[in-house]
Design an enzyme around this catalytic site. Structure first.
Site, short mmCIF file in Angstrom:
data_model
loop_
_atom_site.label_atom_id
_atom_site.label_comp_id
_atom_site.label_asym_id
_atom_site.label_seq_id
_atom_site.Cartn_x
_atom_site.Cartn_y
_atom_site.Cartn_z
N ASP A 46 -8.60 7.62 66.62
CA ASP A 46 -7.28 7.02 66.86
C ASP A 46 -6.76 6.20 65.69
O ASP A 46 -5.98 5.27 65.86
CB ASP A 46 -7.28 6.13 68.13
CG ASP A 46 -7.87 6.85 69.32
OD1 ASP A 46 -7.55 8.04 69.48
OD2 ASP A 46 -8.65 6.24 70.07
N LYS A 96 -1.01 1.38 60.28
CA LYS A 96 -0.61 0.33 61.23
C LYS A 96 -0.61 -1.08 60.63
O LYS A 96 -0.91 -2.07 61.35
CB LYS A 96 -1.48 0.41 62.48
CG LYS A 96 -1.19 1.67 63.30
CD LYS A 96 -1.71 1.56 64.70
CE LYS A 96 -0.95 2.46 65.65
NZ LYS A 96 -1.38 2.33 67.04
N THR A 149 -6.08 10.40 77.30
CA THR A 149 -6.38 9.97 78.67
C THR A 149 -5.49 8.82 79.14
O THR A 149 -5.52 8.48 80.32
CB THR A 149 -7.85 9.48 78.75
OG1 THR A 149 -8.00 8.43 77.79
CG2 THR A 149 -8.83 10.59 78.44
N GLY A 150 -4.72 8.21 78.23
CA GLY A 150 -3.86 7.08 78.61
C GLY A 150 -4.63 5.78 78.80
O GLY A 150 -4.06 4.75 79.16
N ASP A 210 1.95 -2.65 59.89
CA ASP A 210 3.07 -3.33 60.55
C ASP A 210 2.63 -4.08 61.81
O ASP A 210 3.24 -5.08 62.18
CB ASP A 210 4.17 -2.31 60.90
CG ASP A 210 3.61 -1.12 61.67
OD1 ASP A 210 2.62 -0.52 61.18
OD2 ASP A 210 4.14 -0.79 62.74
N THR A 233 -14.14 11.66 77.68
CA THR A 233 -12.80 12.05 78.11
C THR A 233 -12.89 13.03 79.29
O THR A 233 -11.86 13.38 79.86
CB THR A 233 -12.05 12.72 76.94
OG1 THR A 233 -12.82 13.85 76.50
CG2 THR A 233 -11.85 11.76 75.78
N SER A 284 0.30 3.17 55.69
CA SER A 284 1.31 3.51 56.68
C SER A 284 1.88 2.22 57.28
O SER A 284 1.11 1.32 57.67
CB SER A 284 0.68 4.40 57.75
OG SER A 284 1.54 4.53 58.84
N LYS A 309 -4.72 9.67 62.15
CA LYS A 309 -4.96 10.83 61.26
C LYS A 309 -3.88 11.89 61.38
O LYS A 309 -3.50 12.52 60.41
CB LYS A 309 -6.31 11.48 61.56
CG LYS A 309 -7.50 10.60 61.33
CD LYS A 309 -8.78 11.29 61.73
CE LYS A 309 -8.93 11.55 63.21
NZ LYS A 309 -9.09 10.37 64.04
N GLN A 316 -11.66 12.50 66.07
CA GLN A 316 -12.47 11.32 66.38
C GLN A 316 -12.69 10.50 65.09
O GLN A 316 -11.80 10.48 64.25
CB GLN A 316 -13.80 11.70 67.05
CG GLN A 316 -13.65 12.24 68.46
CD GLN A 316 -13.29 13.72 68.52
OE1 GLN A 316 -13.89 14.53 67.85
NE2 GLN A 316 -12.31 14.08 69.32
N LYS A 373 -0.67 11.70 61.95
CA LYS A 373 0.49 11.39 61.13
C LYS A 373 0.20 11.65 59.65
O LYS A 373 1.02 12.20 58.92
CB LYS A 373 0.88 9.92 61.34
CG LYS A 373 1.93 9.48 60.36
CD LYS A 373 2.22 8.01 60.35
CE LYS A 373 2.94 7.70 59.05
NZ LYS A 373 3.66 6.46 59.04
N ALA A 422 -9.56 15.08 71.44
CA ALA A 422 -8.69 14.47 70.42
C ALA A 422 -7.24 14.48 70.90
O ALA A 422 -6.83 15.33 71.67
CB ALA A 422 -8.80 15.26 69.13
N GLY A 423 -6.48 13.51 70.39
CA GLY A 423 -5.04 13.49 70.67
C GLY A 423 -4.35 13.00 69.41
O GLY A 423 -4.49 11.84 69.03
N HIS A 424 -3.70 13.89 68.70
CA HIS A 424 -3.07 13.52 67.44
C HIS A 424 -1.56 13.43 67.62
O HIS A 424 -0.90 14.40 67.97
CB HIS A 424 -3.45 14.56 66.36
CG HIS A 424 -4.92 14.53 66.03
ND1 HIS A 424 -5.56 15.49 65.32
CD2 HIS A 424 -5.87 13.61 66.35
CE1 HIS A 424 -6.84 15.17 65.20
NE2 HIS A 424 -7.04 14.04 65.82
P1 IMP Z 1 -16.27 12.94 74.62
O1 IMP Z 1 -16.05 13.33 73.21
O2 IMP Z 1 -15.15 13.29 75.54
O3 IMP Z 1 -17.60 13.40 75.13
O4 IMP Z 1 -16.34 11.33 74.67
C1 IMP Z 1 -17.38 10.60 74.01
C2 IMP Z 1 -16.85 9.27 73.49
O5 IMP Z 1 -15.96 9.55 72.40
C3 IMP Z 1 -16.04 8.45 74.48
O6 IMP Z 1 -16.24 7.08 74.20
C4 IMP Z 1 -14.61 8.82 74.19
O7 IMP Z 1 -13.69 7.82 74.57
C5 IMP Z 1 -14.68 8.96 72.67
N1 IMP Z 1 -13.67 9.88 72.13
C6 IMP Z 1 -13.67 11.22 72.16
N2 IMP Z 1 -12.60 11.71 71.52
C7 IMP Z 1 -11.91 10.66 71.06
C8 IMP Z 1 -10.73 10.53 70.27
O8 IMP Z 1 -10.10 11.50 69.85
N3 IMP Z 1 -10.33 9.26 69.99
C9 IMP Z 1 -11.04 8.17 70.38
N4 IMP Z 1 -12.15 8.25 71.10
C10 IMP Z 1 -12.60 9.47 71.45
#
Ligand code: IMP
Length: 429
Positions: A13, A332, A302-303, A334, A130, A414, A16, A225, A18, A39-41
């Site tokens: 988080d 970040k 996941t919010g 700012d 997640t 950034s 990356k 990650q 951006k 991941a959530g980009h």
């Molecule tokens: P998993 O990858 O879903 O098995 O989660 C394992 C750990 O990695 C947990 O603490 C998740 O919150 C964290 N995690 C997995 N993917 C991300 C990500 O893209 N950003 C931040 N934390 C992540």
């Protein structure tokens, strides 16, 4: 040819997405090499927000290839949804833009069920996954009972592989985890249909990249990650199930290490973590809440609210070493505006010792107390600044302090969420 890897230097988080979107302008294409839809980009371009989970963050640039490498685990249903949503907004018009390695492993419904049932059974020791089936899919890969994209697109092969692996997974699900068994026919029905939709994108990713390298193309390798979630060098066992480090870019996309010349590590100007596990500089007070609110620190997958804290230079020095970083990206900045005194962790106190490196054991890391250096903050708005020398004096000294301590050059800063809110200091290629 030249290759640049962009990876997370913290717990994911870092922003990356951006950075990769911005740098894609100067590349011929982007490769994702590990992780999955955990991941959530987030990209904000022309005021429009796009959140990507599997497709490389270069996809908004029409003429750049986007390869999902062999090191990624793919939930085909999520991928089809993502492709459809992107096409609706006018992207991915040309099927040739997207490529998926035939060796990437597939996340199946039983992986998600195992992930969620195990986590529910853990109680206190929860990893905070997640729940997307990432860990169980990587386990199956290593246990040699995985199903790959090359199998998914051939119904006869898919059926054969499922006949081989499903009975054992069903026994584990029912007898050990108390869950329900999956029917081979129902999986086959929906996954053959998904395979049909994805077939046109599936290829030998390594062969494709080899051709790009021979044609002297510039390739951007996009990590997911972050370093502290790496399965070897993160805060084990509170980690994800893949290698998130720069070194994984080669293996996870099928190129040799010499295809990579530069590795940029992305860090926020402070620190966040989502999920459980040690976090020495965590702020469980109003300042932590302020960073969460100002930084919009809620998971894009996941919010979940992210845990927030001060920047940790011990963790970042570890990231510089285990990744072999050649450049530092700070995002970040700012968000720190308006905080009178900033703290940066420069050591860990463990008993009567001061540590400068991260202990391997989480029990020890849990007992570490951060040693802080205080730096003055600034109050000016940074979002319009496009040159380092135009930043407030204390913002410049904050960045110089990081650069000096990490001994790698600052390459990009950034100052806001949009693509243009950036100060690029070094050429990526
Ligand atoms: P998993 O990858 O879903 O098995 O989660 C394992 C750990 O990695 C947990 O603490 C998740 O919150 C964290 N995690 C997995 N993917 C991300 C990500 O893209 N950003 C931040 N934390 C992540």
């Amino acid at each position: 040819m030249s290759g640049l890897v962009v990876i997370g230097a913290q717990w994911g988080d870092e922003g990356k997405g951006k950075i990769v979107d911005l740098l894609t302008e100067q590349a011929h294409g982007v490769v994702r090499f590990q992780g999955g839809n955990n991941a959530g980009h987030t990209l904000i371009v022309d005021g429009k927000k796009t959140i990507l989970h599997l497709i490389p963050s270069g996809v908004l640039h029409r003429n750049k290839f986007c390869l999902i490498g062999n090191g990624v685990v793919i939930d085909p249903a999520i991928l089809v949804q993502e492709i459809t949503a992107l096409q609706k907004q006018g992207c991915l018009k040309d099927d040739k833009q997207l490529l998926i390695s035939d060796r990437a492993h597939v996340i199946l419904p039983y992986h998600c069920a195992i992930d969620q049932l195990r986590e529910a059974a853990k109680g206190e020791g929860k990893i905070g996954t997640t729940g997307r089936g990432i860990g169980p899919a990587y386990e199956d890969k290593v246990a040699r009972r995985g199903i790959r994209m090359g199998d998914l697109i051939q119904p006869a092969l898919l059926k054969k592989r499922l006949q081989e692996v499903l009975p054992e997974r069903n026994r584990y699900l029912t007898a050990v985890l108390g869950g329900k068994a999956f029917s081979l026919d129902s999986i086959l029905k929906s996954y053959v249909a998904l395979g049909k939709k994805l077939k046109k994108y599936v290829c030998d990713g390594s062969e494709f990249l080899d051709l790009q390298i021979k044609n002297k193309k510039r390739i951007l390798f996009e990590g997911a990650q972050g370093t502290s979630l790496d399965v070897d060098y993160g805060t084990y066992p509170f980690v994800t199930s893949s290698n998130t480090l720069g070194g994984a870019a080669a293996v996870g996309s099928g190129v040799g290490p010499h295809a990579i010349q530069n590795l940029w590590g992305v860090t926020k100007a402070y620190c966040t973590r989502v999920g459980s596990g040690p976090f020495p500089t965590e702020l469980n007070d109003s300042l932590g809440a302020l960073l969460r609110e100002k930084g919009g620190e809620f998971g894009s997958t996941t919010g979940r609210p992210r845990r927030c804290g001060w920047l940790d230079l011990v963790a970042l020095q570890h990231a510089v070493r285990v990744n072999g970083l050649t450049g530092l990206v700070v995002t970040k900045m700012d968000v720190l505006t308006g905080i009178k005194t900033l703290k940066v962790c420069v050591g860990y106190q463990l008993g009567n010792k001061i540590l400068k490196t991260i202990p391997a054991h989480v029990e020890e890391l849990d007992r570490c107390k951060p040693v802080y250096k205080e730096l003055p903050g600034w109050t000016e708005d940074l979002s319009k600044v496009r040159r380092l020398k135009d930043l407030p004096r204390h913002a410049q000294s904050y960045l110089r302090f990081l650069e000096k301590n990490l001994k790698i050059p600052l390459t990009l800063v950034s100052v806001g969420p949009s693509r243009e809110e950036c100060i690029l200091l070094k050429k990526p290629f």
